[in-house]
Design a protein around this motif. Structure first.
Motif: not given
Length: 206
Positions: A41-42, A69-73, A93-101
């Motif tokens: 994740v970013r 990671a992209q949500i398409d994954d 927080a980095q993983l949480k931010q991805f989940i929030d997208t």
């Protein structure tokens, strides 16, 4: 092939401990016959913070070619394995931010009926491993996912000691994942792949 299980291993790692577990997860998924994507994740931390820690800076450079990671994954995968170090008993927080997208996929029902599992690492013993995994499971429940954990399905788990998912204590990043942690990671992933295949075949059969 259409019947091949697709696995996305999506992780965050600062100094490389969780990354090593992610690599073990990918290896186990491949051994189980799955098609695998490894995605980080970013990073959200500022460059000066990363540079202030030699281990963090080294790992940042080492993994600069790992795709983000992209949500398409998530849409692509039949099985999703998340990995995160613990931050105050929760995911980074980095993983949480991805989940929030992921709201658009959730709204479409595109995250339903997939198999999910997770692994984590902490700096200290009892540093929040179980609560971190359980916090991820809460997300999976909202998605309508099927949670697969290692349980005590193998005698090795009585040594690893965590039925919720694979975990490791790194002593503030000084101790790399050992055979116990990597073995628990492999067990978790292979169970997820096997059960993911059962779900995929069942859904295809109607």
């Amino acid at each position: 092939m259409d019947g091949q299980v697709k696995v996305a291993v999506i992780y965050y790692s600062a100094t490389g401990i969780t990354y090593q577990m992610a690599q073990a997860a990918c290896e186990a998924a491949g051994e189980a016959g799955a098609e695998v994507r490894l995605r980080k994740v970013r990073e959200l931390a500022p460059a000066e913070a990363i540079r202030s820690n030699s281990g963090w800076q080294a790992h940042h450079l080492e993994t600069q070619d790992v795709p983000e990671a992209q949500i398409d994954d998530l849409a692509w995968a039949d099985v999703v394995i998340f990995g995160s170090p613990t931050r105050y008993g929760m995911i980074a927080a980095q993983l949480k931010q991805f989940i929030d997208t992921t709201g658009p996929l959730w709204a479409q029902g595109a995250l339903v009926d997939k198999v999910y599992s997770a692994f984590t690492s902490t700096a200290t013993s009892h540093g929040g491993q179980e609560s971190t995994l359980l916090s991820l499971f809460t997300v999976f429940y909202h998605w309508g996912g099927l949670v697969v954990a290692p349980g005590y399905t193998d005698t090795s788990q009585f040594v690893a000691g965590n039925p919720y998912g694979a975990s490791h204590t790194s002593n503030n990043g000084e101790i790399a994942p050992d055979h116990v942690a990597l073995g628990a990671t492999a067990l978790t992933v292979k169970r997820a792949v096997r059960l993911g295949g059962v779900v995929k075949r069942g859904l295809a059969a109607g």
